[in-house]
Write an enzyme that holds these catalytic residues in place. Sequence first.
Site, mmCIF file in Angstrom:
data_model
loop_
_atom_site.group_PDB
_atom_site.id
_atom_site.type_symbol
_atom_site.label_atom_id
_atom_site.label_comp_id
_atom_site.label_asym_id
_atom_site.label_seq_id
_atom_site.Cartn_x
_atom_site.Cartn_y
_atom_site.Cartn_z
ATOM 1 N N ARG A 1 0.823 -1.214 0.000
ATOM 2 C CA ARG A 1 0.000 0.000 0.000
ATOM 3 C C ARG A 1 0.858 1.266 0.000
ATOM 4 O O ARG A 1 0.431 2.295 -0.531
ATOM 5 C CB ARG A 1 -0.945 -0.002 1.202
ATOM 6 C CG ARG A 1 -2.151 -0.898 0.984
ATOM 7 C CD ARG A 1 -3.078 -0.883 2.165
ATOM 8 N NE ARG A 1 -4.362 -1.493 1.812
ATOM 9 C CZ ARG A 1 -5.327 -1.734 2.676
ATOM 10 N NH1 ARG A 1 -5.169 -1.420 3.951
ATOM 11 N NH2 ARG A 1 -6.456 -2.269 2.287
ATOM 12 N N LYS B 1 -12.908 -10.579 9.210
ATOM 13 C CA LYS B 1 -13.846 -9.504 9.559
ATOM 14 C C LYS B 1 -15.260 -9.921 9.155
ATOM 15 O O LYS B 1 -15.811 -9.435 8.152
ATOM 16 C CB LYS B 1 -13.448 -8.212 8.835
ATOM 17 C CG LYS B 1 -12.163 -7.582 9.369
ATOM 18 C CD LYS B 1 -11.880 -6.295 8.599
ATOM 19 C CE LYS B 1 -10.479 -5.798 8.851
ATOM 20 N NZ LYS B 1 -10.024 -4.871 7.807
ATOM 21 N N GLY C 1 -5.863 -6.230 2.230
ATOM 22 C CA GLY C 1 -4.454 -6.194 2.604
ATOM 23 C C GLY C 1 -3.882 -7.587 2.811
ATOM 24 O O GLY C 1 -2.788 -7.903 2.343
ATOM 25 N N GLY D 1 -12.346 -3.950 1.809
ATOM 26 C CA GLY D 1 -13.768 -3.630 1.846
ATOM 27 C C GLY D 1 -14.151 -2.687 0.709
ATOM 28 O O GLY D 1 -15.227 -2.814 0.120
HETATM 29 N N1 LIG Z 1 -10.314 -19.723 10.263
HETATM 30 C C1 LIG Z 1 -9.820 -18.578 10.693
HETATM 31 N N2 LIG Z 1 -9.848 -18.265 11.991
HETATM 32 C C2 LIG Z 1 -9.323 -17.100 12.420
HETATM 33 N N3 LIG Z 1 -8.753 -16.193 11.627
HETATM 34 C C3 LIG Z 1 -8.699 -16.461 10.314
HETATM 35 C C4 LIG Z 1 -9.237 -17.658 9.787
HETATM 36 N N4 LIG Z 1 -9.020 -17.640 8.460
HETATM 37 C C5 LIG Z 1 -8.394 -16.498 8.172
HETATM 38 N N5 LIG Z 1 -8.183 -15.787 9.269
HETATM 39 C C6 LIG Z 1 -7.468 -14.505 9.399
HETATM 40 O O1 LIG Z 1 -8.125 -13.499 8.679
HETATM 41 C C7 LIG Z 1 -7.214 -12.418 8.563
HETATM 42 C C8 LIG Z 1 -7.549 -11.578 7.365
HETATM 43 O O2 LIG Z 1 -8.885 -11.177 7.447
HETATM 44 P P1 LIG Z 1 -9.428 -9.830 6.814
HETATM 45 O O3 LIG Z 1 -10.912 -9.925 6.875
HETATM 46 O O4 LIG Z 1 -8.776 -8.684 7.494
HETATM 47 O O5 LIG Z 1 -8.951 -9.973 5.282
HETATM 48 P P2 LIG Z 1 -8.287 -8.957 4.284
HETATM 49 O O6 LIG Z 1 -7.906 -9.696 3.071
HETATM 50 O O7 LIG Z 1 -7.181 -8.209 4.929
HETATM 51 O O8 LIG Z 1 -9.417 -7.988 3.884
HETATM 52 P P3 LIG Z 1 -9.604 -6.458 4.309
HETATM 53 O O9 LIG Z 1 -8.504 -5.690 3.668
HETATM 54 O O10 LIG Z 1 -10.956 -6.158 3.799
HETATM 55 O O11 LIG Z 1 -9.507 -6.402 5.783
HETATM 56 C C9 LIG Z 1 -5.846 -13.042 8.476
HETATM 57 O O12 LIG Z 1 -5.028 -12.476 9.446
HETATM 58 C C10 LIG Z 1 -6.114 -14.529 8.755
HETATM 59 O O13 LIG Z 1 -5.176 -15.105 9.652
HETATM 60 O O1 LIG Z 2 -7.777 -2.335 5.260
HETATM 61 C C1 LIG Z 2 -8.774 -1.787 4.771
HETATM 62 O O2 LIG Z 2 -9.673 -2.414 4.173
HETATM 63 C C2 LIG Z 2 -8.862 -0.281 4.812
HETATM 64 O O3 LIG Z 2 -7.680 0.298 5.228
HETATM 65 C C3 LIG Z 2 -10.045 0.149 5.679
HETATM 66 O O4 LIG Z 2 -9.849 -0.267 6.985
HETATM 67 P P1 LIG Z 2 -11.125 -0.446 7.949
HETATM 68 O O5 LIG Z 2 -11.840 -1.687 7.483
HETATM 69 O O6 LIG Z 2 -10.575 -0.549 9.341
HETATM 70 O O7 LIG Z 2 -11.994 0.775 7.771
#
Ligand SMILES: Nc1ncnc2c1ncn2[C@@H]1O[C@H](COP(=O)(O)OP(=O)(O)OP(=O)(O)O)[C@@H](O)[C@H]1O
Ligand SMILES: O=C(O)[C@H](O)COP(=O)(O)O
Length: 394
Positions: free
Chosen positions: A36, A197, A351, A374
């Site tokens: 990023r 999330k 991310g 998101g």
């Molecule tokens: N079964 C699970 N139990 C707990 N944590 C999990 C599981 N599967 C994945 N994860 C965790 O989910 C995290 C990522 O989730 P997240 O929703 O933040 O995804 P993202 O790709 O970063 O999307 P965003 O940028 O929208 O947050 C990782 O750190 C991973 O370890």
């Molecule tokens: O990681 C993301 O998706 C953006 O930086 C937004 O973060 P947030 O879901 O905490 O608003």
Amino acid sequence: MNKQSVKDIDVKGKVVFCRVDFNVPMKDGQVTDETRIRAALPTIQYLSEQGAKVVLASHLGRPKGQVVEELRLNAVAEKLQELSGKNVVKTDEAYGDTVKAEIAKLEEGGVLLLENVRFYPGEEKNDPELAKAFADLADVYVNDAFGAAHRAHASTEGIAKHIPAVAGFLMEKELEVLGKALNNPERPFTAIIGGAKVKDKIGVIDNLLNKVDNIIIGGGLAYTFIKALGHDVGKSLLEEDKVDLAKSFLDQAKEKGVNFYMPVDIVVADDFSNDANTQIVSIDSIPSDWEGLDCGPKSREIYADVIKNSKLVIWNGPMGVFELDAFAGGTKAVAEALAEANDTYSVIGGGDSAAAVEKFNLADKMSHISTGGGASLEFMEGKVLPGVLALNDK
Ligand SMILES: Nc1ncnc2c1ncn2[C@@H]1O[C@H](COP(=O)(O)OP(=O)(O)OP(=O)(O)O)[C@@H](O)[C@H]1O
Ligand SMILES: O=C(O)[C@H](O)COP(=O)(O)O
């Protein structure tokens, strides 16, 4: 894009408040994935070369309106300095007289990074006073934080009401690439949603059900759906109050003819660590003291098949706890399937999903790695992003 960009305005000698998304993965106080930061460099370099005084603002994590020491942006400033080759001044606050004094010292082309904007309760509430305080620092607002454009916050939306507001290059590029994929998507169109999330992502599925042909659910999100099928999930991540919603999505998918894929087998562990004891179980046999941390081999095969037969795939959120090698298999299998699917346009959002693809050295095999998680999902759902809407029209 019908919004003005940095190219449409003269920034020489002006103070530019540039919102970026430096919400980067961190471990032990260090930035572990700099995607990023790199993605924001073209705008920062351009503004600097044009003689602007560049004041950067970002959030990091979710400190909920309080100062959280580990979420200060100091390590980010150091990384930015290293990647940009420019001196980066870092302030410990994000507005006010001390910050103004630092900005006054900046030379044309100078770069300053404000403290985490989410240390202030007004940021996420889009408090007009905080928005005004941010605007008071600058002459012009540039939004290059595509990843935060789905949030109507003081530094992403409110500020744009006070000073001329335009898009940065990253924002422009993301909107162009994702817009192309979305308008008239090639089919079969598949969305893969995983990660942790649950609350954020479960709502997105509602809209996606009207757009896609296939949905694949994985990661921590899957257990709310497994529970919705009536199975116990042991100690796995669960959003109890979303179980009914998950159930309704399963019904809607049937009605709408959307193929809904969930894990059929799970890698469960007796501890959240690489050294944990693990076993592979079917989704109706998760032991009560164990937690699901990855999808199993049968699920991976099914997912890979769906991916290879798709023309457009958007992927947001890892399939398991990929940071631990013991639970990286599901995420790796999805990344490999996407890398091998030459006829499939792949859009990676989030991310952690981007970090996973990097980790497996497959980033250059993806069609587009969005800096938005998101934000890319909401955009692909067809929603108008408040951070974009707030910018000046062309
Ligand atoms: N079964 C699970 N139990 C707990 N944590 C999990 C599981 N599967 C994945 N994860 C965790 O989910 C995290 C990522 O989730 P997240 O929703 O933040 O995804 P993202 O790709 O970063 O999307 P965003 O940028 O929208 O947050 C990782 O750190 C991973 O370890
Ligand atoms: O990681 C993301 O998706 C953006 O930086 C937004 O973060 P947030 O879901 O905490 O608003």
